[in-house]
Design an enzyme around this catalytic site. Structure first.
Site, PDB file in Angstrom:
ATOM      1  N   ARG A   6     -10.307 -11.615   2.084  1.00 32.37           N
ATOM      2  CA  ARG A   6     -11.121 -12.702   1.516  1.00 32.37           C
ATOM      3  C   ARG A   6     -10.366 -14.036   1.535  1.00 32.37           C
ATOM      4  O   ARG A   6     -10.985 -15.093   1.616  1.00 32.37           O
ATOM      5  CB  ARG A   6     -11.573 -12.311   0.100  1.00 32.37           C
ATOM      6  CG  ARG A   6     -10.446 -12.043  -0.855  1.00 32.37           C
ATOM      7  CD  ARG A   6     -10.870 -11.228  -2.060  1.00 32.37           C
ATOM      8  NE  ARG A   6     -10.969  -9.795  -1.761  1.00 32.37           N
ATOM      9  CZ  ARG A   6     -11.315  -8.868  -2.651  1.00 32.37           C
ATOM     10  NH1 ARG A   6     -11.591  -9.218  -3.890  1.00 32.37           N
ATOM     11  NH2 ARG A   6     -11.385  -7.603  -2.301  1.00 32.37           N
ATOM     12  N   LYS A  34       0.839  -1.199   0.000  1.00 34.15           N
ATOM     13  CA  LYS A  34       0.000   0.000   0.000  1.00 34.15           C
ATOM     14  C   LYS A  34       0.872   1.246   0.000  1.00 34.15           C
ATOM     15  O   LYS A  34       2.017   1.207   0.452  1.00 34.15           O
ATOM     16  CB  LYS A  34      -0.845   0.034   1.284  1.00 34.15           C
ATOM     17  CG  LYS A  34      -1.974  -0.961   1.347  1.00 34.15           C
ATOM     18  CD  LYS A  34      -2.746  -0.824   2.657  1.00 34.15           C
ATOM     19  CE  LYS A  34      -3.842  -1.844   2.768  1.00 34.15           C
ATOM     20  NZ  LYS A  34      -4.960  -1.656   1.838  1.00 34.15           N
TER      21      LYS A  34
HETATM   22  N1  BES Z   1      -8.060  -3.819   4.570  1.00 33.14           N
HETATM   23  C1  BES Z   1      -8.226  -3.403   3.235  1.00 33.14           C
HETATM   24  C2  BES Z   1      -9.517  -2.613   3.025  1.00 33.14           C
HETATM   25  C3  BES Z   1      -9.524  -1.205   3.524  1.00 33.14           C
HETATM   26  C4  BES Z   1      -9.001  -0.201   2.754  1.00 33.14           C
HETATM   27  C5  BES Z   1     -10.133  -0.894   4.705  1.00 33.14           C
HETATM   28  C6  BES Z   1      -9.061   1.103   3.189  1.00 33.14           C
HETATM   29  C7  BES Z   1     -10.213   0.402   5.146  1.00 33.14           C
HETATM   30  C8  BES Z   1      -9.666   1.401   4.384  1.00 33.14           C
HETATM   31  C9  BES Z   1      -8.267  -4.606   2.305  1.00 33.14           C
HETATM   32  O1  BES Z   1      -7.498  -5.691   2.687  1.00 33.14           O
HETATM   33  C10 BES Z   1      -7.749  -4.137   0.986  1.00 33.14           C
HETATM   34  O2  BES Z   1      -6.634  -3.733   0.935  1.00 33.14           O
HETATM   35  N2  BES Z   1      -8.595  -4.196  -0.029  1.00 33.14           N
HETATM   36  C11 BES Z   1      -8.240  -3.751  -1.324  1.00 33.14           C
HETATM   37  C12 BES Z   1      -8.816  -4.736  -2.316  1.00 33.14           C
HETATM   38  C13 BES Z   1      -8.307  -4.562  -3.701  1.00 33.14           C
HETATM   39  C14 BES Z   1      -6.843  -4.933  -3.787  1.00 33.14           C
HETATM   40  C15 BES Z   1      -9.126  -5.437  -4.617  1.00 33.14           C
HETATM   41  C16 BES Z   1      -8.832  -2.371  -1.539  1.00 33.14           C
HETATM   42  O3  BES Z   1      -9.933  -2.109  -1.056  1.00 33.14           O
HETATM   43  O4  BES Z   1      -8.170  -1.544  -2.146  1.00 33.14           O
HETATM   44 ZN    ZN Z   2      -5.473  -5.482   2.025  1.00 31.13          ZN
END
Ligand code: BES
Ligand code: ZN
Ligand code: ZN
Length: 512
Positions: A364, A290
């Site tokens: 997931r 990230k």
């Molecule tokens: N934990 C994150 C989701 C999240 C993002 C929660 C921002 C709160 C704030 C999750 O594991 C994630 O990173 N999801 C990705 C999925 C994508 C790679 C398909 C996302 O939401 O960007």
């Molecule tokens: Zn994630």
């Protein structure tokens, strides 16, 4: 480490003017014409000070507003706080809960040690007494909470404990309130427990220490048992999803399994429920790392799992006649020489294979194993709760959690629980079209869909692991991460889901 403020709540029959307390709290609607008689009598003792404030326009009763006056010996209370309740016809139990929270938050900042709430009097008995007691107790816990375990040199000290009482001059009203206060105190304390564990950083809470926290929590609770799958057991059970996500961290993954045995038989036909919560103790994204801005917030990627732990605590303390398990898969998602990679194909517990196209879609990957386990263990109703997608925040903002499900009845039950608990949900789709996006050419599934509808494709992925079992998914990403301070909440975890899930189970136990 400093203790989080300790809260204790009771009810007391007392005349408001004779109520000896640091802060006595009244509520007032913005369109309130005729004031309720106990508030009126109190104001007369204060020489009409409240009426003057209103007349001058210094206090308008809008929600989120409040004003503090001093007793100056005219009444037994040191201070009177009047909290705005907004328009009468819009007011709900959640208005009362939030007003109690905002009063408690202010009381802590005033360094009050005792807080007496008479907010419910403004409704003049229009709402159920027990429900009002419960809402105020939950609100008092919620608003007084602040996460300061690690603050050793804060300038503004706070009292170690806050004694809250719900006060009313009528014995009958006190009795009704009291029933709800007992429940509300259990639920409020469980929610604060969730917030504390969630707010602890990832150098304190990792999958093994989270498992220890669960073990410890269970120890003091009759009817609860805890089994932990460590890496060896995860391998023996072929839980490939949890193992893949956990592979990059020195803290090995875990699956926490809590089982509750009710003290009396649940009603005939009552479902065997499994609550499944995502507990990624830190989500760096892994190899698909990230951006660094706000990455600290990803210590809160464990809040779904923690909401499940705290709900199990509340269920045991309320001794609910329900059949429920809590399953909490936990892993730390880090990039390292041992991490899982984009392109990897993972065989999950269900036997289904998943092509990993983004290691940041890790929630997931761990949930699918726990969901399949719940189904294999023949649970009738499976509800998962997870900070799953940024996309749900884009869709719903920070006001409502996404609710996806394969069962209309369960949707209705969760919507009703949301209404009762003030933890709001919004139904979103997860049907076939979304599932089609999750098909891989070289495995059964892939772990990301296309550019749009990310909350829905994520839910559709999860749905592949529950078969025909009644299932719902709560995407709480917007509710528990990136939270700013408000008049009734301190920043950090909100413990979202504890009130919602506990209320769902309480409602189940009330059904014949
Ligand atoms: N934990 C994150 C989701 C999240 C993002 C929660 C921002 C709160 C704030 C999750 O594991 C994630 O990173 N999801 C990705 C999925 C994508 C790679 C398909 C996302 O939401 O960007
Ligand atoms: Zn994630
Ligand atoms: Zn995540």
């Amino acid at each position: 480490m400093k203790q989080i403020i300790s809260v204790d709540i009771k009810t007391r029959k007392t005349d408001l003017a004779k109520c000896k307390t640091d802060v006595l709290v009244l509520g007032r609607f913005s369109d309130d014409k005729k004031r309720e008689k106990s508030a009126q009598a109190l104001d007369e003792k204060l020489g009409g000070a409240i009426a003057r404030l209103v007349k001058l326009g210094d206090f308008n009763g809008k929600p989120g507003t409040s004003v503090v006056l001093y007793g100056d010996g005219a009444i037994a209370a040191q201070r009177v706080m009047v909290v705005g309740l907004g328009e009468q016809k819009k007011a709900t139990l959640d208005t009362l809960r939030k007003a109690a929270a905002s009063a408690a938050r202010k009381a802590v900042s005033l360094k009050a040690k005792t807080l007496s709430l008479a907010l419910h009097r403004a409704w003049g008995g229009k709402l159920d007494g027990a429900a009002m007691g419960r809402a105020m107790a939950e609100g008092a816990y919620f608003g007084s909470y602040q996460y300061d375990e690690f603050v050793t040199q804060g300038e503004n000290g706070r009292p170690d404990a806050l004694k809250v009482e719900i006060v009313d001059p009528e014995a009958r009203a006190v009795k009704a309130l009291d029933r709800g206060v007992c429940e509300g105190a259990v639920i409020g304390a469980a929610q604060s427990f969730a917030r504390t564990i969630a707010n602890r950083p990832a150098n304190v809470i990792n999958p093994p220490t989270l498992a220890n926290t669960a073990r410890e929590m269970v120890r003091g609770h009759k009817g609860l048992t805890c089994t932990i799958f460590d890496e060896t057991q995860l391998k023996a059970n072929k839980m490939g999803g949890i193992l893949a996500v956990g592979a990059g961290s020195k803290s090995a993954p875990r699956l926490i399994i809590l089982k509750y045995t009710p003290p009396r038989q649940p009603a005939k036909g009552s479902p065997k429920v499994a609550l499944v919560g995502k507990a990624v103790t830190f989500d760096s994204g892994g190899i698909s790392i990230k951006p660094s801005a706000n990455m600290d917030q990803m210590k809160l990627d464990k809040t779904g799992g923690i909401a499940v732990l705290a709900t199990m605590k509340a269920v045991a303390e309320l001794a609910l006649p329900v059949n429920v398990w809590g399953l909490v898969p936990s892993a730390e998602n880090l990039p390292s020489a041992t991490s899982y990679r984009p392109g990897d194909i993972v065989t999950t517990y269900s036997g289904k294979t998943v092509e990993v196209l983004n290691t940041d879609a890790e929630g997931r990957m761990i949930l699918c194993d726990a969901l399949a386990y719940a189904v294999k263990q023949k649970r009738d109703t499976v509800i998962d709760v997870a900070t799953l997608t940024g996309a749900v925040m884009v869709a719903l903002g920070q006001y409502k959690a996404g609710l996806m499900s394969n069962n209309d009845g369960l949707i209705k039950q969760l919507q009703a629980a949301a209404e009762d608990s003030g933890e709001s949900v919004w139904h979103l789709p997860c049907g076939e079209e979304y599932a089609d996006e999750m098909k891989s050419k070289i495995a059964d599934l892939k772990n990301i869909g296309g550019r749009w509808g990310g909350a829905c494709t994520a839910a559709a992925f999860l749905q592949q692991f529950v078969g025909e079992t009644t299932w719902a998914h709560l995407d709480i990403a917007g509710m528990d991460i990136f939270q700013k301070a408000t008049e009734y909440a301190s920043p950090g975890s909100t413990g979202f889901g504890v009130r919602l899930l506990t209320t769902y189970l309480m409602n189940l136990s009330k059904k014949k």
